[in-house]
Design an enzyme around this catalytic site. Structure first.
Site, PDB file in Angstrom:
ATOM      1  N   GLU A   1       0.864  -1.192   0.000  1.00 39.52           N
ATOM      2  CA  GLU A   1       0.000   0.000   0.000  1.00 39.52           C
ATOM      3  C   GLU A   1       0.896   1.235   0.000  1.00 39.52           C
ATOM      4  O   GLU A   1       1.843   1.294   0.775  1.00 39.52           O
ATOM      5  CB  GLU A   1      -0.857   0.077   1.263  1.00 39.52           C
ATOM      6  CG  GLU A   1      -1.367  -1.209   1.835  1.00 39.52           C
ATOM      7  CD  GLU A   1      -1.681  -1.050   3.337  1.00 39.52           C
ATOM      8  OE1 GLU A   1      -2.106   0.027   3.760  1.00 39.52           O
ATOM      9  OE2 GLU A   1      -1.481  -2.020   4.064  1.00 39.52           O
TER      10      GLU A   1
ATOM     11  N   ASP B 159      -6.804   8.306   2.112  1.00 43.28           N
ATOM     12  CA  ASP B 159      -6.510   7.836   3.455  1.00 43.28           C
ATOM     13  C   ASP B 159      -5.918   9.010   4.227  1.00 43.28           C
ATOM     14  O   ASP B 159      -4.854   9.504   3.879  1.00 43.28           O
ATOM     15  CB  ASP B 159      -5.530   6.663   3.423  1.00 43.28           C
ATOM     16  CG  ASP B 159      -5.461   5.946   4.765  1.00 43.28           C
ATOM     17  OD1 ASP B 159      -6.389   6.120   5.582  1.00 43.28           O
ATOM     18  OD2 ASP B 159      -4.484   5.226   4.995  1.00 43.28           O
TER      19      ASP B 159
ATOM     20  N   ALA C   5      -2.185  -1.774  -3.833  1.00 45.02           N
ATOM     21  CA  ALA C   5      -2.013  -2.612  -5.013  1.00 45.02           C
ATOM     22  C   ALA C   5      -2.744  -3.942  -4.817  1.00 45.02           C
ATOM     23  O   ALA C   5      -2.915  -4.398  -3.686  1.00 45.02           O
ATOM     24  CB  ALA C   5      -0.532  -2.859  -5.257  1.00 45.02           C
TER      25      ALA C   5
ATOM     26  N   HIS D 123       3.196   0.544   3.165  1.00 44.98           N
ATOM     27  CA  HIS D 123       3.089  -0.655   3.985  1.00 44.98           C
ATOM     28  C   HIS D 123       3.113  -1.911   3.126  1.00 44.98           C
ATOM     29  O   HIS D 123       2.576  -1.925   2.027  1.00 44.98           O
ATOM     30  CB  HIS D 123       1.782  -0.625   4.791  1.00 44.98           C
ATOM     31  CG  HIS D 123       1.690   0.542   5.726  1.00 44.98           C
ATOM     32  ND1 HIS D 123       0.550   0.866   6.404  1.00 44.98           N
ATOM     33  CD2 HIS D 123       2.610   1.458   6.104  1.00 44.98           C
ATOM     34  CE1 HIS D 123       0.769   1.944   7.159  1.00 44.98           C
ATOM     35  NE2 HIS D 123       2.009   2.326   6.988  1.00 44.98           N
TER      36      HIS D 123
END
Lengths: 574, 62
Positions: A16, A145, A153, A206
């Site tokens: 991410e 976010d 992804a 992440h």
């Protein structure tokens, strides 16, 4: 896994990325208010999701399905559920566990009907409705976010696939910027693939890995602490400035090390830990644990992304094997103070710094990485092409880095950045406190073509590509074949209007008279191979498709709980 | 999954067929590439580095 074959990089995993977001116009930035980062993020998400023809009908998107709060309990791992609601109700918010759960962007009274009009009109409408979430044809989640546009992804099974879908996210960001640039009456936006503004704010890239639930979390923590503390030597993105605000001049390997304050914890925004305990597997929670990794840097260099995912997946595989055998993996490789060690190692581009171990040794980052590599190698299936490639590159780069870090300038991202900065410093005689060096650091990750310095390095051939440009381009609208992202993305492409919402483990199909909700509690369910083996053609007529999915449930039957393979060694074969 | 060959450094010289590297015979020469890029940095670096750096303000995320 067949006995004796050894571990491979194969594992359900994903990346991410939260992008840095700015007004492209410097004058507009001065007028930036508290809400403008959020507003810009909505424009970015809306521009690509609602306006790019590649994603289908103008103004339409597939909503994100947050799924149930409770772990999925279906032992088969796959379920197709007839929704009790009439399809026209599917857009209404509901919390009944038996009904499809739909978008929580905001309570909706009915279907979204985008207005006629130019891009600015559609975007203004989207902003009013707080449309900040979409599921893309490549299976990704594309959303706002906090105050950043984020690209989660699609799930993949291999490190090389992860590189392809991660790079596709860069192209999606570029398309969003191009749409905003061309639209009248909306601000142009610049997106950055980095992790800090150098002024105390950090945002994350992440990684997520599914791990066999049987491995005790303490075992993971014990191995991951020294691994993560030293990993930036291999895959760090590099950063100008030391300290969260860059208060001390200098260069360091990791953009995240100074923001990490704890060894283990649940937080990601405060008191950030080296090992994060968030554990929503988005899969059968009895079999899988989700390892949510927040220590990593956003990588632009493809080999860095490849090794970041490849080495971490192999370490997890080795831990799964060690646990099954009742053995330890890394022996006495335990740092006295992992958080302090992460900083010490990050702050030393000479790579000579050592950090103390509990057994009295003092090791460099390269030495710690060598120990991890040495523990994994005997367990690995080196007949597996990707596994062999990861192990070889890992060893090769550690040799180069130990000899002279600059020898890895085309293959390790922090070295590529440092190499550039050193040459620029030499040319102009600059100290590390010169703002031009901070500017280079920021502009390194600018994703606008013609602006981004990494893009220029890539174009010049100074850093080799690991995947083909055409593959990356295709991955913008094509999901990876190896996971349920395949079914998700293909269904959206073929039946977009009939897919009100989708999530990692759920897809809602709204037929003419009824609705169905699919649950895919194993990330390999719904892969291209799985679809082929079960006669599921995502492009078939909806009725035919639902029938085929129903047959697939019967064929799969209850998952044999005793003979289940560990997630790290599960191959995506029919 | 399909096993595609890795087009990565370390093995044989990768074949570069992308449109970006069409200048005949010029393959990866990192030093040269980075040398050329210094001129480009001077060209593209946001004109007032200090103002640019100051204007780069983000909110925390995650």
């Amino acid at each position: 896994m067949s006995a004796g074959r050894g571990i491979t990089t194969a594992r359900a995993m994903g990346i991410e990325t939260e992008f840095g977001v700015l007004h492209a116009d410097l004058a507009d930035r001065a007028a930036t208010t508290a809400g403008s980062a959020i507003a810009l993020s909505h424009l970015v998400v809306g521009a690509y999701a609602l306006l790019d023809p590649a994603e289908g009908e103008r103004g339409r998107r597939v909503r994100w399905d947050y799924g149930d709060e409770s772990p999925l309990r279906d032992a088969r791992g796959f379920e197709i559920q007839r929704a009790a609601a009439h399809p026209t109700q599917l857009t209404d918010e509901t919390h009944d566990a038996h009904l499809p759960s739909v978008d929580l962007d905001q309570p909706l009274l009915g279907p979204e009907t985008p207005p006629e009009g130019d891009d600015a009109t559609v975007l203004a409408w989207a902003t009013r409705r707080s449309i900040g979430n979409a599921v893309l044809r490549n299976g990704a989640r594309w959303y706002v976010d906090h105050a950043h546009p984020e690209y989660s992804a699609p799930e993949v099974m291999r490190a090389r696939e992860a590189v392809v879908v991660d790079r596709a996210g860069e192209l999606i960001a570029q398309r969003a910027m191009a749409i905003l640039e061309a639209a009248e009456g909306v601000p142009a936006v610049a997106l950055y693939k980095n992790n800090t503004d150098g002024k105390g704010a950090s945002y994350g890239t992440h990684e997520n890995y599914l791990v066999d639930r049987d491995v005790p979390f303490e075992d993971l923590v014990a191995a991951l602490l020294p691994f993560f503390a030293s990993r930036p030597v291999l895959v760090g993105a590099g950063r100008v400035g030391l300290g969260t605000r860059g208060q001390e001049p200098g260069f360091q390997l990791s953009s995240r090390a100074d923001f990490l304050e704890a060894e283990v914890g649940l937080e990601t925004t405060l008191n950030r830990p080296l090992v994060n305990t968030r554990d929503e597997p988005h899969a059968d929670a009895r079999r899988f644990r989700r390892l949510h990794v927040i220590v990593g840097d956003a990588n632009l260099l493809e080999e860095s992304t490849f090794l970041k995912l490849g080495t971490t997946s192999l370490l997890l595989g080795a831990l799964e094997v060690a646990h099954r055998r009742g053995e330890g993996l890394l022996g006495d490789l335990a740092l006295v103070d992992p958080v302090a060690a992460a900083r010490t190692l990050s702050h030393d581009p000479s790579l000579r710094a050592t950090v103390p171990l509990r057994d009295g040794r003092a090791l460099t980052a390269v030495q710690i990485q060598r120990e991890v590599l040495a523990a994994i190698r005997p367990l690995a299936d080196t007949d597996d092409e990707e596994t062999a490639r990861v192990l070889d590159s890992w060893a090769e780069l550690l040799d180069l880095l130990e000899d002279d870090p600059m020898r890895a300038a085309d293959r390790v991202e922090w070295v590529a950045k440092l190499h550039l900065l050193q040459r620029y410093r030499d040319r102009h005689g600059l100290g590390w406190d010169d703002p031009r060096l901070q500017a280079i650091d920021l502009q390194f990750s600018d994703l606008r073509p013609g602006h981004g310095l990494f893009g220029k390095l890539r174009a010049s051939g100074a850093v080799p590509a690991l995947v083909e440009a055409g593959e990356v381009e295709a991955a913008v609208t094509t999901p990876p074949a190896s996971t349920r992202a395949h079914l998700r993305g293909r269904l959206i492409a073929a039946h977009g209007p009939a897919v009100p919402a989708a999530g990692w483990d759920t897809i809602t199909l709204a037929g003419p008279t009824t609705g169905h909700r699919l649950r895919l509690a194993d990330p390999t369910l719904g892969s291209a191979a799985w679809c082929a083996a079960h006669g599921v053609d995502p492009a078939a007529e909806l009725d035919t498709l639902v029938e085929a999915l129903g047959r697939a449930v019967d064929q799969d039957g209850p998952a044999p709980d005793t003979s289940r393979p560990a997630p790290g060694v599960q191959e995506d074969t029919p | 999954m399909s096993q595609q060959s890795l087009n990565a450094p370390g093995g044989e010289e990768p074949e570069q067929t992308g449109p970006e590297t069409t200048t005949g015979g010029q393959t990866f020469a990192s030093a040269q590439g980075a040398g050329d890029i210094l001129d480009e940095i001077d060209e593209v670096l946001e004109s007032n580095a200090e103002t640019f750096v100051r204007s780069f303000v983000q909110k925390g995320g995650e």
